[in-house]
Design an enzyme around this catalytic site. Structure first.
Site, PDB file in Angstrom:
ATOM      1  N   ASN A 209      -6.095  -0.300  -3.017  1.00 33.36           N
ATOM      2  CA  ASN A 209      -7.290  -0.944  -2.483  1.00 33.36           C
ATOM      3  C   ASN A 209      -8.436   0.068  -2.444  1.00 33.36           C
ATOM      4  OD1 ASN A 209      -7.168   0.491   0.183  1.00 33.36           O
ATOM      5  ND2 ASN A 209      -5.250  -0.661   0.323  1.00 33.36           N
ATOM      6  N   ASP A 278      -0.101  -4.027   0.748  1.00 30.04           N
ATOM      7  CA  ASP A 278       0.817  -4.980   1.369  1.00 30.04           C
ATOM      8  C   ASP A 278       1.918  -5.450   0.426  1.00 30.04           C
ATOM      9  OD1 ASP A 278      -0.495  -5.000   3.851  1.00 30.04           O
ATOM     10  OD2 ASP A 278      -1.981  -6.415   3.104  1.00 30.04           O
ATOM     11  N   LYS A 287       5.101   2.325 -19.992  1.00 31.10           N
ATOM     12  CA  LYS A 287       3.810   1.653 -19.899  1.00 31.10           C
ATOM     13  C   LYS A 287       3.910   0.233 -20.448  1.00 31.10           C
ATOM     14  CE  LYS A 287      -0.953   1.886 -21.532  1.00 31.10           C
ATOM     15  NZ  LYS A 287      -1.939   2.628 -22.362  1.00 31.10           N
ATOM     16  N   PHE A 323      -6.059  -1.243  13.007  1.00 28.62           N
ATOM     17  CA  PHE A 323      -7.328  -1.669  12.422  1.00 28.62           C
ATOM     18  C   PHE A 323      -7.143  -3.020  11.756  1.00 28.62           C
ATOM     19  CE2 PHE A 323      -8.725   2.472  13.315  1.00 28.62           C
ATOM     20  CZ  PHE A 323     -10.091   2.569  13.065  1.00 28.62           C
ATOM     21  N   LYS A 337      -3.375  -9.944  15.607  1.00 28.55           N
ATOM     22  CA  LYS A 337      -2.802  -8.652  15.232  1.00 28.55           C
ATOM     23  C   LYS A 337      -2.462  -7.831  16.461  1.00 28.55           C
ATOM     24  CE  LYS A 337      -3.336  -5.162  11.682  1.00 28.55           C
ATOM     25  NZ  LYS A 337      -4.125  -4.736  10.496  1.00 28.55           N
ATOM     26  N   LYS A 341       1.421  -6.640  16.508  1.00 26.15           N
ATOM     27  CA  LYS A 341       1.682  -5.218  16.298  1.00 26.15           C
ATOM     28  C   LYS A 341       1.927  -4.467  17.608  1.00 26.15           C
ATOM     29  CE  LYS A 341       0.509  -6.185  12.018  1.00 26.15           C
ATOM     30  NZ  LYS A 341       1.489  -6.378  10.941  1.00 26.15           N
TER      31      LYS A 341
END
Length: 398
Positions: A209, A278, A287, A323, A337, A341
């Site tokens: 990301n 995730d 490859k 976060f 969350k 969590k």
């Protein structure tokens, strides 16, 4: 915090010495009294008369001899200083500082100084990355010497890379922050995660990301500056490792999971600013080649949930920060969350907002706790880092 402060500015022999002129000017404008010490090499770049005019004080150049009266300057000047700044701090001066060498007025004064010391490194990229320089920085950090920068960019030698001295405004800001720094985290163990993780698809490709790691690194530095024992578990980023912090590099989410869960129980504060991938794919041995216009289908599998595992291990008195980087339903997702969590605080931000996305130097966040929501204005990531740590301190003291 700089008004009325007595600041020594040591200027060593690098091309960045010209930036020291602006440092003096900015310090004076904020009300500080400034004395400048030059090495003989620094005086080849900027003459002492320039610094005398800017500071309004005599400039120290030679270790022996006296200019206008008997004074043991390498002892007397540091004794009266509130802060000693070295900018630029060349590789040579950093090496002398680390090894206690005192062979000129600047290094002798540094050895006699009992005030806080702030160094702004400046050198060629290869010199900055040399193991000797890294070791010298680690030695100085262990002794409490603070650093600002260096940045990355075009260097006087023609190269481009790390080693460019921070701008005068950044150095003066760091000086202000150092003199006003809280030491309210002495004896506190803080673990911070930062950056992205990478999940390999084949030997040359990976899923990841856009996380830059800036938020996590800002938190690690803020905790360090407030006296904490800091461990930084970091994915691959393009940010120099902060001095005075134990750095644990990881690549995949599973490596992040192992590094954090293996250390979490001994921590007082855990701030999970990393953005782990995730999902992962089965890694191809070779490859993957294009097959004309045929589509490629990858089967993605969930990666370990690091935050949930940390929450499950949470002990009494432990402060856990998660976060929530969202693109919709910000507060609703953050509240969910918080419970899932088992976090003490969720720092929620809408990454589609200007100034709040990945890679920026600012953030726009809301603090979500069991007591409610507190929305914050746009601020630098370092400012937000301190506010996150303030939440822990205020909760501990309440």
């Amino acid at each position: 915090m700089l008004s009325g402060k007595k600041i020594l500015l040591g200027v060593s022999g690098g091309i960045a010495a010209y930036k020291a002129c602006e440092i003096v000017s900015r310090l004076k404008k904020q009300g500080a009294e400034v004395r400048v010490i030059l090495t003989e090499h620094a005086a080849q770049f900027v003459p002492e008369t320039t610094f005398e005019a800017l500071s309004g004080n005599p400039v120290g150049l030679k270790l022996f001899g006296c200019d206008g009266g008997w004074e043991i300057r390498h002892v007397r000047w540091p004794q009266g200083a509130d802060l000693f700044i070295v900018a630029p701090a060349t590789a040579n001066v950093l090496a002398k500082m680390a090894n206690g060498i005192a062979d000129d007025l600047l290094t002798s004064s540094l050895l006699a100084a009992t005030c806080p010391v702030l160094a702004a490194p400046a050198m060629n990229t290869a010199m900055w990355r040399h193991p000797a320089t890294r070791q010298n920085l680690a030695t100085l950090a262990a002794r409490g010497v603070k650093t600002v920068g260096p940045g990355s960019g075009h260097l006087a030698c023609g190269d481009s890379g790390d080693g460019r001295m921070s701008e005068a405004a950044e150095i003066v800001e760091a000086a202000d922050r150092l003199l006003s720094a809280k030491r309210d985290l002495e004896g506190t163990k803080v673990l911070v995660t930062a950056g992205p993780t990478r999940e390999p698809v084949d030997p040359v490709r990976f899923l990841t990301n856009q996380s830059s790691g800036k938020m996590g690194y800002a938190i690690a530095k803020a905790a360090r500056d407030r006296g904490a024992d800091v461990t930084l578990v970091t994915g691959p980023v393009a940010i120099p490792a902060p001095a005075g912090v134990k750095v644990v590099p990881v690549e995949t989410t599973e490596e992040l999971f192992d590094a954090v869960t293996g250390r979490c129980e001994e921590q007082d504060v855990i701030v999970q600013a990393a953005a782990p991938a995730d999902f992962r794919a089965e890694r191809a041995e070779h490859k993957i080649k294009k097959q004309g216009d045929a589509p490629l289908t990858l089967t993605l599998y969930p990666t370990p949930d690091v935050a949930a595992a940390v929450g499950a291990k949470k002990r009494e008195g432990q402060f856990i920060v998660a976060f929530a980087a969202e693109t919709q339903n910000l507060l609703e997702n953050a509240r969910k969350k918080l419970g899932r969590k088992n976090a003490s605080l969720v720092v929620a931000n809408d990454v589609t907002r200007a100034g709040a996305g990945f890679g920026t130097d600012t953030n726009v966040a809301a603090f979500v706790t069991a007591q409610g929501v507190r929305e914050l204005p746009m601020m630098t990531k370092r400012e937000l880092a301190d506010k996150i740590l303030d939440e822990y301190v205020s909760g501990k003291n309440s």
